[in-house]
Scaffold this active site. Structure first.
Site, mmCIF file in Angstrom:
data_model
loop_
_atom_site.group_PDB
_atom_site.id
_atom_site.type_symbol
_atom_site.label_atom_id
_atom_site.label_comp_id
_atom_site.label_asym_id
_atom_site.label_seq_id
_atom_site.Cartn_x
_atom_site.Cartn_y
_atom_site.Cartn_z
ATOM 1 N N LYS A 1 -11.063 23.586 26.021
ATOM 2 C CA LYS A 1 -11.376 22.225 26.557
ATOM 3 C C LYS A 1 -12.538 21.916 26.045
ATOM 4 O O LYS A 1 -12.769 20.529 25.935
ATOM 5 C CB LYS A 1 -11.178 22.221 28.133
ATOM 6 C CG LYS A 1 -9.730 22.291 28.778
ATOM 7 C CD LYS A 1 -9.604 22.549 30.028
ATOM 8 C CE LYS A 1 -8.517 22.079 30.870
ATOM 9 N NZ LYS A 1 -8.658 22.163 32.181
ATOM 10 N N ASP B 1 -7.938 15.765 34.671
ATOM 11 C CA ASP B 1 -7.954 16.753 35.837
ATOM 12 C C ASP B 1 -8.588 15.889 36.848
ATOM 13 O O ASP B 1 -8.099 15.858 38.293
ATOM 14 C CB ASP B 1 -9.058 17.905 35.501
ATOM 15 C CG ASP B 1 -8.221 18.845 34.772
ATOM 16 O OD1 ASP B 1 -7.077 18.838 34.794
ATOM 17 O OD2 ASP B 1 -8.758 19.728 34.005
#
Ligand code: NAP
Length: 281
Positions: A64, A100
């Protein structure tokens, strides 16, 4: 067009089931598969993906953060978090997004009926997920978010990244947690405590007694479906939510990026949730 999720490990990922269900509900015959990419092999993967018709992918551990310098453009939310979970190929450019935080806020609104605007929040943890959620809560105009972490310096560093100034760092000891909980209408657990396979658990749950009776408790963990934190909160009559709606909502937002168009989010979330529940049954 092909979509993937990359990571290491990644074969346990629920993303193929979630995206497969949403693509199926849309009547789109677009394959979505899990692909193991080891740390340090991202450049090779990006070249391979471009040559093999991959127009979008989700990223999980350990990529990420490492993807950021390799992409052509980064969306502002992902830049603020310093991590991407969704990457799209548009006009020959790799563009990174992070869904997210927005997925967590959508889950709170849709599944718990909680709009963070104007609320004081106790947020536990200062890792990757905590950063995405804390910044999204700040963006959603939470009045104050107390970021409580075992390693205080990580909480301080996280709060320093908030341009809106809604985040305050705090410790993780019982007295501090009770003090901040007393002022909060929402508590969000972004630590690993209570997760399947995590050997540690909260030392005590007395901070739950300090919350007002109508407070919401949101645990990002979805395995187990009910953590000890959520079980203790439920027994105290507090409203609870596990991490599944966040997982689903971040995927809905990712699919909107992949397809570059808005979707019926409720319908997509419904199709994905049904597929996950069927898988577990
Ligand atoms: P991470 O970056 O490794 O951060 C872990 C956090 O937990 C840190 O703040 C760490 O504190 C804290 N922690 C770990 N062990 C602890 C202990 N024994 N006592 C107190 N604090 C402890 O992990 P992450 O990627 O942010 O993930 C965190 C959780 O969120 C995981 O359970 C993950 O499954 C979940 N998650 C859910 C979703 C979803 O879609 N629902 C998405 C992402 C993540 P220190 O800084 O002091 O080490």
């Amino acid at each position: 067009m092909r979509l993937q999720v990359i990571g290491d490990p990644v074969l346990h990922s629920k993303s193929p089931v979630i995206h497969g269900a949403m693509l199926g509900a849309l009547g789109l015959d677009i394959p979505y598969s899990a692909h193991v990419v080891r740390r340090g092999e991202l450049s090779e993967y990006l070249a391979w993906a471009r040559e093999n018709g991959v127009t979008g992918f989700n990223a999980t551990m350990p990529h990420k953060e490492d993807l950021i310098p390799l992409l052509d453009e980064i969306d502002p939310a992902a830049k603020a978090v310093g991590a991407v979970n969704t990457v799209c190929l548009r006009g020959g450019k790799w563009i990174g997004f992070n869904t997210d935080g927005a997925g967590a806020v959508a889950a709170l609104k849709d599944s718990l009926g909680i709009d963070p605007s104007g609320l004081t929040v106790t947020l536990l943890g200062a890792g990757g997920a905590a950063k995405a959620v804390a910044l999204a809560l700040s963006q959603a105009e939470a009045e104050r978010v107390f970021v409580c972490n075992r390693t205080l310096s990580r909480a301080e560093e996280l709060c320093a990244h908030d341009p809106l100034g809604h985040l305050s760092s705090a410790g993780f000891d019982a007295d501090t947690l009770r003090r901040v909980a007393e002022q909060s209408q929402l508590l969000v657990n972004c630590t690993n405590l209570g997760m399947e396979g995590c050997p540690h658990q909260f030392e005590d749950f007395s901070f739950l007694d300090a919350l007002p009776p109508d407070a919401g408790i949101f645990d990002l963990i979805y395995h187990p479906a009910e953590t000890e934190l959520l079980s203790q909160a439920r027994r105290r009559g507090l409203r609870t939510l596990n991490g599944l709606p966040m997982l689903v909502n971040q995927a809905v937002l990712a699919l909107e990026h992949f397809l570059d168009r808005p979707l019926d989010r409720r319908a997509m979330a419904g199709a994905a949730t049904d597929a996950l529940l069927f898988l577990e049954s």
